[in-house]
Write a protein that holds these residues in place. Structure first.
Motif, PDB file in Angstrom:
ATOM      1  N   LEU A 236      47.416  45.102  47.297  1.00  0.00           N
ATOM      2  CA  LEU A 236      48.015  43.831  46.904  1.00  0.00           C
ATOM      3  C   LEU A 236      47.414  43.335  45.591  1.00  0.00           C
ATOM      4  CD1 LEU A 236      50.029  41.675  47.599  1.00  0.00           C
ATOM      5  CD2 LEU A 236      48.311  40.539  49.014  1.00  0.00           C
ATOM      6  N   TYR A 237      46.092  43.522  45.421  1.00  0.00           N
ATOM      7  CA  TYR A 237      45.462  43.149  44.150  1.00  0.00           C
ATOM      8  C   TYR A 237      45.998  44.015  43.010  1.00  0.00           C
ATOM      9  CZ  TYR A 237      41.946  39.473  44.522  1.00  0.00           C
ATOM     10  OH  TYR A 237      41.323  38.252  44.602  1.00  0.00           O
ATOM     11  N   MET A 238      46.231  45.285  43.283  1.00  0.00           N
ATOM     12  CA  MET A 238      46.802  46.153  42.260  1.00  0.00           C
ATOM     13  C   MET A 238      48.216  45.694  41.887  1.00  0.00           C
ATOM     14  SD  MET A 238      44.446  48.328  41.488  1.00  0.00           S
ATOM     15  CE  MET A 238      43.357  46.914  41.763  1.00  0.00           C
ATOM     16  N   ALA A 239      48.957  45.227  42.889  1.00  0.00           N
ATOM     17  CA  ALA A 239      50.303  44.713  42.621  1.00  0.00           C
ATOM     18  C   ALA A 239      50.231  43.436  41.787  1.00  0.00           C
ATOM     19  CB  ALA A 239      51.027  44.445  43.942  1.00  0.00           C
ATOM     20  N   TYR A 240      49.272  42.556  42.129  1.00  0.00           N
ATOM     21  CA  TYR A 240      49.073  41.354  41.317  1.00  0.00           C
ATOM     22  C   TYR A 240      48.794  41.733  39.864  1.00  0.00           C
ATOM     23  CZ  TYR A 240      48.689  38.222  45.385  1.00  0.00           C
ATOM     24  OH  TYR A 240      48.932  37.476  46.507  1.00  0.00           O
ATOM     25  N   ALA A 241      47.911  42.709  39.670  1.00  0.00           N
ATOM     26  CA  ALA A 241      47.530  43.119  38.318  1.00  0.00           C
ATOM     27  C   ALA A 241      48.740  43.642  37.548  1.00  0.00           C
ATOM     28  CB  ALA A 241      46.435  44.178  38.380  1.00  0.00           C
ATOM     29  N   LEU A 242      49.560  44.441  38.212  1.00  0.00           N
ATOM     30  CA  LEU A 242      50.748  44.986  37.554  1.00  0.00           C
ATOM     31  C   LEU A 242      51.689  43.863  37.120  1.00  0.00           C
ATOM     32  CD1 LEU A 242      52.424  47.421  36.710  1.00  0.00           C
ATOM     33  CD2 LEU A 242      53.389  47.464  39.029  1.00  0.00           C
TER      34      LEU A 242
END
Length: 679
Positions: A236-242
């Motif tokens: 989810l954090y990776m999705a936020y970053a993207l």
């Protein structure tokens, strides 16, 4: 090939490496010196403490040495984004950079690639060092490969999302200092906005319960290290970053390059910036003034709000001017006025809302917030609660009706907080699965007619006196003590295993008396000379059935001690204590040589008693008064003393034995020698 060329430029990348190579080098060295080296030096202590690798990373020896690298990430993620895009903040630099035959998309992606490499590679290098360290069998006992994986993944998650967020914020400003400051401000702004709104409602909505443990923003935006060790939250954090990177690119693509050195690079956003700063200043000022002058009025937000408005306007215009301040001033005044009307006139109907009795499944009235009724702690990374936690849920229709009458009364009569008031939480469990919670200030005298039928219910008596509902299986010991006895206080001590019969008899006698406690005794917290302490060891149970629990963890317990003061009305308990010979050990009135009477709020001298009684007949009269009558003090006897409505009595003997009690001027049966002090 064309796609690679259009999205990435090696010359720009080499330029970034040449300029900022020291950032990943410093990052690598700082992690090694501040985390890995201390761990390597102290790992043998971890073997002695833990006896092996913990199952959870957050309980591992490696984690104990890791806080500093996480803090460094909070600095580097912002710092490197400021350095990479600093050219946007200088007219000459931005002109030179964009004169190069490279598309904005290529510049943006190339800088992002370098930033990610500069942040991630140092973590991977040190992760590799940790793997090499495990070749030492002793270190392998302390950390596992799963620990190293969690260590790497959590740092990468914070690095990527922090860098992406900082890049996004940087696209809105043309000032390096603003880029730095705005990143940290906007990082915590969602939490501050939610907390601020809840606190405003807490101050302005009568009955509102501010629940700090259920902050939606904290739950879905701010992930703890423990959360990030789970794949779901990491992804989810990776999705936020993207998402941050994509939005940042879109903003960069439409940004006017001529607006470099501007605090806000988009002119249309400047009014929003000015208004936002003024509101933040206003709310902070409102909280500050409401606290120091003890006046709760939302218009207190205007002085600080106007100050913030002037400062923000000057920053936006880069000039010491108040030109253009009229519109945001009107917006500020209108916003504050709207908030004032919203709460003052209860436009939402929150304060007057009372649930329909037919929709209520159960209701509880407690002195503690509903979310604090369960003991919850972290143990080896797992959440635990005591077995059979009692919640005083009332389900009888007559009890629900009594609570609704009290609730309706409080929606009309708003009690002001004072020394003699208390707080009660009303928690409705509705049949549709929802809950409704209210918090009210109560005066136990003024609200007596409404509270008496609620407080004398079986459920509330069990909540106030846990011995009525706790299992004797968890009982470990009972001690009977009295303030009149010299040390040690424990005059009669019994263990469950060796004194089972007496312990059970005492519990039964105490239950018989406590189940008949009246409203007046229920709300009274004054300490009496004789008291009983009951000790429990309650087994802990784990929340969640999918968690592996070791045998050692499964045996853990929670220690709990309940104290009960023996009132003159507790006939069954007193009869048993007399049978046990406990009362025979108490000193008689004749053993005391004097009674010091203190009412210092009147005399103004806390070092001297107001009266010293030495006449034996008067001493016996006062002694019988304090040991055989029921006190009627408010919930806090010491506040009664400070207000001059109570006296402190200290009995002194030649053997240096003494005991102290506090009694109110309203108590029935007060001897004339004491009552005259209040005349």
């Amino acid at each position: 090939m064309n796609l690679r060329t259009s999205c990435f430029n090696s010359a720009v990348f080499r330029s970034d490496v040449k300029r900022l190579w020291w950032v990943p080098a410093l990052h690598t060295l700082s992690i090694f010196l501040l985390c890995l080296l201390p761990f390597y030096i102290d790992y043998h202590e971890a073997i002695g403490l833990f006896g092996g690798a913990s199952e959870q990373y957050i309980n591992s020896a490696l984690f104990q040495c890791s806080p500093v690298p996480y803090i460094i990430l909070g600095i580097l993620t912002v710092g490197i984004s400021v350095l990479l895009f600093s050219y946007l903040n200088s007219k000459s630099a931005v002109a030179t950079m964009h004169a190069v035959p490279v598309k904005r998309k290529t510049l943006y992606i190339t800088h992002i690639v370098f930033g990610l490499i500069a942040l991630i590679v140092p973590i991977l290098i040190n992760g590799g060092i940790l793997v090499i360290m495990r070749s030492n069998p002793n270190i392998a006992q302390v950390i596992s490969m799963s620990h190293i994986g969690a260590w790497i993944s959590t740092q990468i998650a914070y690095a990527v999302v922090g860098f992406a967020f900082s890049v996004l914020i940087g696209m809105f400003t043309g000032n390096s200092v603003a880029h730095l400051v705005f990143t940290y401000i906007f990082a915590v702004l969602p939490f501050l906005v939610e907390a601020g709104l809840k606190y405003i409602m807490y101050l302005n909505l009568y009955g509102y319960v501010m629940n700090d443990t259920n902050m939606a923003v904290a739950k879905y935006l701010y992930f703890s290290i423990g959360k990030l060790t789970e794949p779901t939250w990491f992804l989810l954090y990776m999705a936020y970053a993207l998402v941050f990177f994509l939005i940042g690119y879109l903003i960069y693509k439409i940004r006017n390059l001529e607006n470099s050195s501007e605090v806000v690079a988009f002119p249309k956003l400047k009014p929003i910036f000015v208004y936002g700063v003024s509101m933040c200043f206003g709310v902070a000022g409102y909280f500050y003034l409401a606290e120091i002058i003890n006046v709760n009025n939302l218009f207190l937000a205007l002085p600080f709000g106007l100050l913030g408005l002037v400062i923000a306007n000057m920053l936006a215009k880069k000039s010491f001017t108040i030109k253009g301040i009229l519109k945001p001033t009107v917006a500020l005044v209108v916003s504050v006025s709207a908030l004032f009307c919203l709460f003052h006139f209860d436009i939402t109907g929150f304060e007057k809302r009372v649930p329909d009795a037919a929709k209520i499944e159960s209701v509880s009235v407690t002195r503690r917030p509903p979310d604090s009724r369960r003991f919850v702690s972290s143990m080896n990374g797992r959440m635990v609660v005591p077995k059979d936690v009692y919640v005083p849920k009332m389900t009888k229709q007559q009890d629900i009706e009594a609570v609704l009458k009290f609730h309706s009364h409080k929606t009309v009569e708003h009690t002001e907080e004072s020394d003699n008031t208390d707080y009660l939480y009303v928690n409705y469990q509705l049949k549709d699965g929802k809950t409704m919670i209210r918090r009210y200030i109560v005066d136990y005298d003024d609200d007596r007619d409404f509270l008496k039928p609620i407080m004398e219910t079986e459920e509330n008596l069990k909540d106030r006196f846990p011995v009525l509902e706790k299992s004797t299986e968890d009982l470990t010991s009972i001690s009977i003590a009295d303030a009149r006895l010299s040390r040690p206080f424990n005059s009669y001590f019994m263990q469950k295993d060796t004194d089972t019969e007496i312990a059970n008899r005492l519990i039964d006698a105490l239950k018989a008396d406590l189940s008949q406690v009246t409203y007046e005794e229920f709300i009274d917290e004054i300490a009496l000379p004789t008291y009983i302490e009951i000790n429990y060891e309650i087994p802990l149970v784990y929340e969640g059935t999918d968690i592996l629990v070791t045998d050692l963890d499964a045996q853990r317990t929670f220690s709990d001690t309940n104290t009960y003061y023996v009132r003159p009305s507790y006939k069954n308990t007193i009869a048993l204590l007399t049978e046990l010979g406990f009362y025979d050990a108490l000193p008689a009135a004749s053993e005391y040589q004097s009674v010091e009477v203190w009412r210092t709020s009147i005399t103004g001298d806390a070092r001297k008693p107001d009266v010293v009684v030495t006449d034996p007949a008067q001493i016996e009269e006062i002694y019988n008064y304090v040991t055989t009558t029921q006190p009627k003090l408010k919930r806090n006897a010491y506040l009664e003393t400070e207000s001059g409505n109570a006296i402190t009595l200290t009995f002194q003997s030649n053997t240096q034995q003494e005991f102290t009690v506090i009694r109110s001027k309203n108590d029935v049966g007060m001897p004339q020698s004491l009552a005259k002090l209040f005349e």
